[in-house]
Design an enzyme around this catalytic site. Structure first.
Site, short mmCIF file in Angstrom:
data_model
loop_
_atom_site.label_atom_id
_atom_site.label_comp_id
_atom_site.label_asym_id
_atom_site.label_seq_id
_atom_site.Cartn_x
_atom_site.Cartn_y
_atom_site.Cartn_z
N ASP A 165 0.86 -1.18 0.00
CA ASP A 165 0.00 0.00 0.00
C ASP A 165 0.90 1.23 0.00
OD1 ASP A 165 -2.56 1.45 0.29
OD2 ASP A 165 -1.74 1.99 2.25
N GLU A 249 -1.20 -1.36 -5.81
CA GLU A 249 -2.43 -0.72 -6.27
C GLU A 249 -2.12 0.11 -7.51
OE1 GLU A 249 -6.20 1.77 -4.33
OE2 GLU A 249 -4.31 1.57 -3.25
N CYS A 301 -12.73 -5.08 5.80
CA CYS A 301 -12.01 -5.81 6.84
C CYS A 301 -11.26 -6.97 6.21
CB CYS A 301 -12.98 -6.31 7.90
SG CYS A 301 -12.22 -7.40 9.15
N CYS A 304 -12.75 -10.59 7.95
CA CYS A 304 -14.07 -11.15 7.62
C CYS A 304 -14.62 -10.62 6.31
CB CYS A 304 -15.06 -10.85 8.75
SG CYS A 304 -15.39 -9.09 9.01
N CYS A 320 -13.37 -3.43 13.32
CA CYS A 320 -14.44 -4.01 12.51
C CYS A 320 -15.67 -4.22 13.39
CB CYS A 320 -13.98 -5.32 11.89
SG CYS A 320 -15.28 -6.16 10.93
N CYS A 323 -16.47 -8.55 13.27
CA CYS A 323 -15.60 -9.53 13.93
C CYS A 323 -14.80 -8.94 15.07
CB CYS A 323 -14.66 -10.17 12.91
SG CYS A 323 -13.48 -9.00 12.18
N ASP A 330 -3.46 1.28 7.01
CA ASP A 330 -2.57 1.00 5.89
C ASP A 330 -2.22 -0.49 5.80
OD1 ASP A 330 -2.55 3.72 5.29
OD2 ASP A 330 -0.84 4.11 6.61
#
Length: 357
Positions: A165, A249, A301, A304, A320, A323, A330
Protein backbone atom coordinates in the site's frame (compact mmCIF):
# COMPACT_ATOMS: atom_id res chain seq x y z
CA UNK A 1 19.12 21.86 -35.12
CA UNK A 2 18.45 18.99 -37.57
CA UNK A 3 15.36 17.98 -35.59
CA UNK A 4 13.94 21.52 -35.74
CA UNK A 5 14.79 21.89 -39.44
CA UNK A 6 12.97 18.66 -40.26
CA UNK A 7 9.95 19.70 -38.21
CA UNK A 8 9.89 23.08 -39.96
CA UNK A 9 9.91 21.41 -43.41
CA UNK A 10 6.98 19.15 -42.56
CA UNK A 11 4.94 21.93 -40.96
CA UNK A 12 5.41 24.17 -43.98
CA UNK A 13 4.33 21.37 -46.30
CA UNK A 14 1.21 20.80 -44.19
CA UNK A 15 0.31 24.50 -44.15
CA UNK A 16 0.63 24.70 -47.95
CA UNK A 17 -1.51 21.62 -48.49
CA UNK A 18 1.38 19.60 -49.92
CA UNK A 19 1.81 15.84 -49.43
CA UNK A 20 3.52 14.53 -46.32
CA UNK A 21 7.31 14.73 -46.75
CA UNK A 22 8.74 11.20 -46.70
CA UNK A 23 11.63 10.17 -44.49
CA UNK A 24 14.05 9.88 -47.43
CA UNK A 25 13.08 13.23 -48.90
CA UNK A 26 13.37 14.87 -45.50
CA UNK A 27 16.88 13.48 -45.03
CA UNK A 28 17.91 14.81 -48.46
CA UNK A 29 16.63 18.31 -47.74
CA UNK A 30 17.68 18.72 -44.11
CA UNK A 31 21.07 16.96 -44.21
CA UNK A 32 22.45 16.40 -47.72
CA UNK A 33 21.41 19.72 -49.28
CA UNK A 34 21.78 21.71 -46.06
CA UNK A 35 25.49 20.84 -45.84
CA UNK A 36 26.04 22.74 -49.10
CA UNK A 37 24.68 26.01 -47.71
CA UNK A 38 26.85 28.52 -45.77
CA UNK A 39 24.45 28.48 -42.81
CA UNK A 40 24.68 24.69 -42.33
CA UNK A 41 28.16 23.89 -43.63
CA UNK A 42 29.20 22.96 -40.08
CA UNK A 43 26.99 19.86 -40.28
CA UNK A 44 29.83 18.21 -42.21
CA UNK A 45 31.97 18.32 -39.07
CA UNK A 46 29.54 16.02 -37.23
CA UNK A 47 29.11 12.28 -37.73
CA UNK A 48 26.36 11.60 -40.26
CA UNK A 49 24.92 8.89 -38.00
CA UNK A 50 24.15 11.48 -35.31
CA UNK A 51 22.24 13.60 -37.83
CA UNK A 52 20.29 10.61 -39.10
CA UNK A 53 19.38 9.61 -35.55
CA UNK A 54 17.98 13.10 -34.90
CA UNK A 55 15.66 12.66 -37.88
CA UNK A 56 14.81 9.14 -36.71
CA UNK A 57 13.59 10.62 -33.42
CA UNK A 58 11.41 13.09 -35.35
CA UNK A 59 9.99 10.32 -37.53
CA UNK A 60 9.18 8.24 -34.44
CA UNK A 61 7.44 11.24 -32.86
CA UNK A 62 5.28 11.68 -35.97
CA UNK A 63 4.42 7.96 -36.11
CA UNK A 64 3.34 8.02 -32.47
CA UNK A 65 1.28 11.17 -33.11
CA UNK A 66 -0.54 9.65 -36.08
CA UNK A 67 -1.10 6.36 -34.23
CA UNK A 68 -2.61 8.31 -31.33
CA UNK A 69 -4.92 10.23 -33.68
CA UNK A 70 -6.22 7.07 -35.35
CA UNK A 71 -6.63 5.18 -32.07
CA UNK A 72 -4.00 2.56 -32.84
CA UNK A 73 -1.98 3.71 -29.83
CA UNK A 74 -3.50 3.22 -26.41
CA UNK A 75 -3.11 5.56 -23.48
CA UNK A 76 -3.27 9.36 -23.30
CA UNK A 77 -3.41 11.32 -26.54
CA UNK A 78 -0.04 12.41 -27.90
CA UNK A 79 0.38 15.96 -29.18
CA UNK A 80 2.05 16.96 -32.43
CA UNK A 81 5.87 17.17 -32.28
CA UNK A 82 7.14 20.54 -31.08
CA UNK A 83 10.31 22.50 -31.68
CA UNK A 84 13.17 21.94 -29.26
CA UNK A 85 14.06 25.05 -27.30
CA UNK A 86 17.56 26.48 -27.65
CA UNK A 87 17.34 27.32 -23.94
CA UNK A 88 17.02 23.65 -22.98
CA UNK A 89 20.22 22.75 -21.13
CA UNK A 90 19.82 19.03 -21.84
CA UNK A 91 21.62 17.67 -24.89
CA UNK A 92 22.07 14.18 -26.32
CA UNK A 93 23.62 12.43 -29.31
CA UNK A 94 23.28 8.78 -30.32
CA UNK A 95 25.78 6.63 -32.18
CA UNK A 96 24.68 3.31 -33.67
CA UNK A 97 26.87 0.42 -34.74
CA UNK A 98 27.19 1.98 -38.21
CA UNK A 99 29.13 4.86 -36.66
CA UNK A 100 31.80 2.37 -35.53
CA UNK A 101 32.18 3.62 -31.98
CA UNK A 102 34.40 1.40 -29.84
CA UNK A 103 35.43 0.82 -26.25
CA UNK A 104 39.23 0.81 -26.14
CA UNK A 105 41.38 -1.58 -24.16
CA UNK A 106 42.10 1.23 -21.71
CA UNK A 107 38.41 1.66 -20.90
CA UNK A 108 37.88 4.79 -22.98
CA UNK A 109 34.95 5.43 -25.27
CA UNK A 110 36.07 6.23 -28.81
CA UNK A 111 33.49 8.28 -30.69
CA UNK A 112 33.70 9.22 -34.39
CA UNK A 113 34.90 12.79 -35.06
CA UNK A 114 35.22 13.33 -31.30
CA UNK A 115 38.00 11.00 -30.21
CA UNK A 116 38.68 9.10 -27.00
CA UNK A 117 36.48 10.07 -24.05
CA UNK A 118 37.46 8.97 -20.50
CA UNK A 119 34.65 7.06 -18.77
CA UNK A 120 34.06 6.12 -15.14
CA UNK A 121 32.26 2.83 -15.59
CA UNK A 122 29.39 2.05 -13.20
CA UNK A 123 29.42 -1.58 -14.38
CA UNK A 124 31.01 -3.73 -17.06
CA UNK A 125 29.18 -4.28 -20.34
CA UNK A 126 27.61 -7.78 -20.46
CA UNK A 127 27.75 -7.95 -24.27
CA UNK A 128 28.69 -5.96 -27.37
CA UNK A 129 26.67 -2.71 -27.41
CA UNK A 130 24.53 -1.91 -30.44
CA UNK A 131 24.32 1.83 -29.74
CA UNK A 132 25.44 4.45 -27.28
CA UNK A 133 23.70 7.68 -26.29
CA UNK A 134 25.77 10.44 -24.74
CA UNK A 135 23.61 12.73 -22.61
CA UNK A 136 24.41 16.01 -20.92
CA UNK A 137 21.84 16.81 -18.24
CA UNK A 138 20.84 20.23 -16.91
CA UNK A 139 23.50 19.99 -14.20
CA UNK A 140 26.27 19.73 -16.81
CA UNK A 141 27.00 16.04 -16.17
CA UNK A 142 27.68 13.66 -19.06
CA UNK A 143 26.39 10.10 -19.16
CA UNK A 144 26.93 7.31 -21.70
CA UNK A 145 24.00 4.93 -22.00
CA UNK A 146 24.60 1.68 -23.93
CA UNK A 147 22.06 -0.64 -25.53
CA UNK A 148 23.10 -4.27 -24.98
CA UNK A 149 21.41 -7.64 -25.18
CA UNK A 150 21.07 -9.48 -21.87
CA UNK A 151 19.26 -12.65 -20.98
CA UNK A 152 16.92 -13.27 -18.08
CA UNK A 153 18.48 -13.99 -14.71
CA UNK A 154 15.87 -16.06 -12.83
CA UNK A 155 16.16 -16.07 -9.06
CA UNK A 156 15.55 -19.16 -6.90
CA UNK A 157 11.89 -19.85 -6.20
CA UNK A 158 10.56 -17.96 -3.18
CA UNK A 159 7.56 -18.79 -1.02
CA UNK A 160 6.62 -15.33 0.22
CA UNK A 161 4.22 -12.96 -1.50
CA UNK A 162 3.56 -9.38 -0.47
CA UNK A 163 0.98 -6.67 -0.99
CA UNK A 164 2.07 -3.02 -0.95
CA UNK A 165 0.00 0.00 0.00
CA UNK A 166 1.75 3.15 -1.24
CA UNK A 167 1.20 6.37 0.66
CA UNK A 168 2.61 9.69 1.79
CA UNK A 169 2.89 9.21 5.55
CA UNK A 170 4.81 6.01 4.87
CA UNK A 171 6.20 5.42 1.41
CA UNK A 172 5.09 1.76 1.49
CA UNK A 173 3.24 -0.38 3.99
CA UNK A 174 3.62 -4.13 3.43
CA UNK A 175 1.02 -6.79 4.11
CA UNK A 176 3.32 -8.41 6.69
CA UNK A 177 3.12 -5.24 8.82
CA UNK A 178 6.42 -3.62 7.86
CA UNK A 179 6.36 0.11 7.17
CA UNK A 180 8.88 1.85 4.92
CA UNK A 181 9.41 5.47 5.90
CA UNK A 182 8.89 8.16 3.26
CA UNK A 183 12.29 9.90 2.80
CA UNK A 184 10.69 13.11 1.38
CA UNK A 185 13.83 13.98 -0.58
CA UNK A 186 12.48 17.21 -2.02
CA UNK A 187 11.13 18.46 1.31
CA UNK A 188 14.49 17.83 2.97
CA UNK A 189 16.33 19.77 0.25
CA UNK A 190 13.88 22.70 0.11
CA UNK A 191 16.06 25.05 2.14
CA UNK A 192 19.07 24.53 -0.14
CA UNK A 193 16.90 24.81 -3.24
CA UNK A 194 15.21 27.98 -2.01
CA UNK A 195 18.56 29.62 -1.37
CA UNK A 196 19.89 28.68 -4.82
CA UNK A 197 16.73 29.84 -6.59
CA UNK A 198 16.79 33.20 -4.81
CA UNK A 199 20.40 33.70 -5.89
CA UNK A 200 19.35 32.87 -9.46
CA UNK A 201 16.48 35.39 -9.36
CA UNK A 202 18.87 38.20 -8.36
CA UNK A 203 21.16 37.75 -11.40
CA UNK A 204 20.83 39.64 -14.65
CA UNK A 205 19.48 37.79 -17.68
CA UNK A 206 22.18 36.79 -20.14
CA UNK A 207 25.04 37.25 -17.67
CA UNK A 208 27.67 34.66 -16.79
CA UNK A 209 26.60 34.81 -13.16
CA UNK A 210 23.09 33.75 -14.19
CA UNK A 211 24.50 30.76 -16.07
CA UNK A 212 26.48 29.72 -12.99
CA UNK A 213 23.48 30.21 -10.71
CA UNK A 214 21.24 28.17 -13.00
CA UNK A 215 23.79 25.35 -13.01
CA UNK A 216 23.83 25.43 -9.20
CA UNK A 217 20.04 25.07 -9.08
CA UNK A 218 20.20 22.20 -11.56
CA UNK A 219 22.84 20.40 -9.50
CA UNK A 220 20.69 20.71 -6.38
CA UNK A 221 17.70 19.19 -8.20
CA UNK A 222 19.94 16.46 -9.64
CA UNK A 223 21.03 15.43 -6.14
CA UNK A 224 17.38 15.08 -5.12
CA UNK A 225 16.54 13.02 -8.21
CA UNK A 226 19.58 10.78 -7.73
CA UNK A 227 18.72 10.11 -4.08
CA UNK A 228 15.09 9.31 -4.96
CA UNK A 229 16.15 6.95 -7.76
CA UNK A 230 18.69 5.17 -5.57
CA UNK A 231 16.09 4.65 -2.82
CA UNK A 232 13.60 3.21 -5.33
CA UNK A 233 16.26 0.90 -6.79
CA UNK A 234 17.26 -0.50 -3.42
CA UNK A 235 13.70 -1.03 -2.19
CA UNK A 236 12.44 -2.60 -5.44
CA UNK A 237 15.45 -4.93 -5.64
CA UNK A 238 14.92 -6.09 -2.08
CA UNK A 239 11.21 -6.77 -2.61
CA UNK A 240 11.77 -8.68 -5.86
CA UNK A 241 14.56 -10.73 -4.33
CA UNK A 242 12.57 -11.77 -1.24
CA UNK A 243 9.11 -12.38 -2.77
CA UNK A 244 7.81 -14.55 -5.58
CA UNK A 245 4.91 -12.18 -6.26
CA UNK A 246 4.43 -8.49 -5.47
CA UNK A 247 1.04 -6.77 -5.70
CA UNK A 248 0.54 -2.98 -5.81
CA UNK A 249 -2.43 -0.72 -6.27
CA UNK A 250 -2.85 0.77 -9.75
CA UNK A 251 -2.76 4.41 -8.65
CA UNK A 252 -3.63 7.26 -11.01
CA UNK A 253 -0.55 9.36 -10.30
CA UNK A 254 -1.40 11.94 -12.96
CA UNK A 255 -4.78 12.54 -11.32
CA UNK A 256 -3.31 12.79 -7.82
CA UNK A 257 -0.75 15.25 -9.17
CA UNK A 258 -3.57 17.70 -9.86
CA UNK A 259 -4.64 17.89 -6.22
CA UNK A 260 -3.28 19.97 -3.36
CA UNK A 261 -0.96 17.07 -2.55
CA UNK A 262 0.77 17.35 -5.92
CA UNK A 263 4.18 18.29 -4.52
CA UNK A 264 4.23 15.37 -2.09
CA UNK A 265 2.97 12.96 -4.76
CA UNK A 266 5.75 13.92 -7.16
CA UNK A 267 8.30 13.79 -4.36
CA UNK A 268 7.30 10.20 -3.50
CA UNK A 269 8.00 8.91 -7.02
CA UNK A 270 5.44 6.07 -7.02
CA UNK A 271 5.41 5.65 -10.80
CA UNK A 272 9.18 5.29 -10.94
CA UNK A 273 9.12 2.71 -8.15
CA UNK A 274 6.36 0.57 -9.71
CA UNK A 275 8.09 0.69 -13.10
CA UNK A 276 11.26 -0.65 -11.48
CA UNK A 277 9.27 -3.44 -9.85
CA UNK A 278 7.79 -4.43 -13.21
CA UNK A 279 11.00 -4.69 -15.23
CA UNK A 280 12.98 -6.34 -12.43
CA UNK A 281 10.24 -8.93 -11.96
CA UNK A 282 10.24 -9.73 -15.68
CA UNK A 283 14.00 -10.13 -15.67
CA UNK A 284 14.22 -12.31 -12.55
CA UNK A 285 11.19 -14.54 -13.06
CA UNK A 286 8.92 -12.88 -10.50
CA UNK A 287 5.33 -11.70 -10.78
CA UNK A 288 4.04 -8.16 -10.29
CA UNK A 289 0.28 -7.66 -10.17
CA UNK A 290 -1.73 -4.46 -10.15
CA UNK A 291 -4.97 -4.17 -8.20
CA UNK A 292 -7.67 -1.80 -9.46
CA UNK A 293 -7.64 1.60 -7.84
CA UNK A 294 -11.40 1.43 -7.17
CA UNK A 295 -11.08 -1.60 -4.91
CA UNK A 296 -12.24 -0.56 -1.39
CA UNK A 297 -9.00 -1.72 0.21
CA UNK A 298 -9.21 0.75 3.11
CA UNK A 299 -12.91 0.12 3.74
CA UNK A 300 -12.94 -3.69 3.84
CA UNK A 301 -12.01 -5.81 6.84
CA UNK A 302 -9.16 -8.10 5.81
CA UNK A 303 -10.35 -10.72 8.32
CA UNK A 304 -14.07 -11.15 7.62
CA UNK A 305 -14.27 -9.21 4.29
CA UNK A 306 -17.09 -6.94 5.51
CA UNK A 307 -17.14 -3.50 3.92
CA UNK A 308 -17.32 -0.90 6.69
CA UNK A 309 -17.65 2.17 4.47
CA UNK A 310 -15.41 5.15 3.69
CA UNK A 311 -13.37 6.81 6.40
CA UNK A 312 -11.66 10.24 6.56
CA UNK A 313 -7.91 10.33 6.19
CA UNK A 314 -7.27 11.26 9.81
CA UNK A 315 -8.66 7.89 10.91
CA UNK A 316 -5.54 5.70 10.92
CA UNK A 317 -6.99 2.76 12.89
CA UNK A 318 -10.47 1.27 13.18
CA UNK A 319 -12.29 -1.72 14.64
CA UNK A 320 -14.44 -4.01 12.51
CA UNK A 321 -18.03 -3.88 13.82
CA UNK A 322 -18.65 -7.53 12.83
CA UNK A 323 -15.60 -9.53 13.93
CA UNK A 324 -14.13 -6.96 16.32
CA UNK A 325 -10.65 -7.02 14.76
CA UNK A 326 -8.58 -3.88 15.37
CA UNK A 327 -7.00 -2.73 12.09
CA UNK A 328 -4.19 -0.38 11.18
CA UNK A 329 -5.62 1.39 8.14
CA UNK A 330 -2.57 1.00 5.89
CA UNK A 331 -1.67 -2.56 6.93
CA UNK A 332 -5.28 -3.61 6.38
CA UNK A 333 -5.20 -2.06 2.89
CA UNK A 334 -1.97 -3.91 2.08
CA UNK A 335 -3.53 -7.21 3.16
CA UNK A 336 -6.55 -6.57 0.95
CA UNK A 337 -4.26 -5.72 -1.97
CA UNK A 338 -2.46 -9.02 -1.44
CA UNK A 339 -5.74 -10.96 -1.37
CA UNK A 340 -7.13 -9.21 -4.46
CA UNK A 341 -3.88 -9.72 -6.36
CA UNK A 342 -3.83 -13.42 -5.54
CA UNK A 343 -7.44 -13.79 -6.68
CA UNK A 344 -6.74 -12.04 -10.00
CA UNK A 345 -3.66 -14.16 -10.59
CA UNK A 346 -5.58 -17.37 -9.87
CA UNK A 347 -8.36 -16.39 -12.29
CA UNK A 348 -5.83 -15.45 -14.97
CA UNK A 349 -4.20 -18.87 -14.64
CA UNK A 350 -7.47 -20.77 -15.08
CA UNK A 351 -8.85 -20.82 -11.57
CA UNK A 352 -12.54 -20.67 -10.72
CA UNK A 353 -14.11 -17.24 -11.07
CA UNK A 354 -16.87 -17.95 -8.54
CA UNK A 355 -16.13 -19.47 -5.12
CA UNK A 356 -17.30 -22.98 -4.46
CA UNK A 357 -20.62 -23.54 -2.72
Amino acid sequence: MVYNDGLCVRREAHERGLPYVSDGELSRRVITEAKKTPQRVWLGEVSAVVLQQALADLNAAYRNFFASLTGRRTGPKIAEPRFKSRKDARQSIRFTRNARFTVTAGGRLRLPKIGDVPVRWSRSLPSEPSSVTVVMDAAGRYFASFVVEVGDEPLPEAVAEVGIDLGLTHFAVLSDGRKIANPRWLRRAERRLRKAQRALARTAKGSNNRTKAAAKVARAHARVADARRDFAHQLSTRLIRDNQAVYVEDLCVSGLARTRLAKSVHDAGWAQFTAMLAYKAARHGRHVGRVGRFEPTSQTCSTCKVKDGPKPLHVRAWTCPVCGTRHDRDVNAAKNILAAGRADRLNACGGAVRPAA
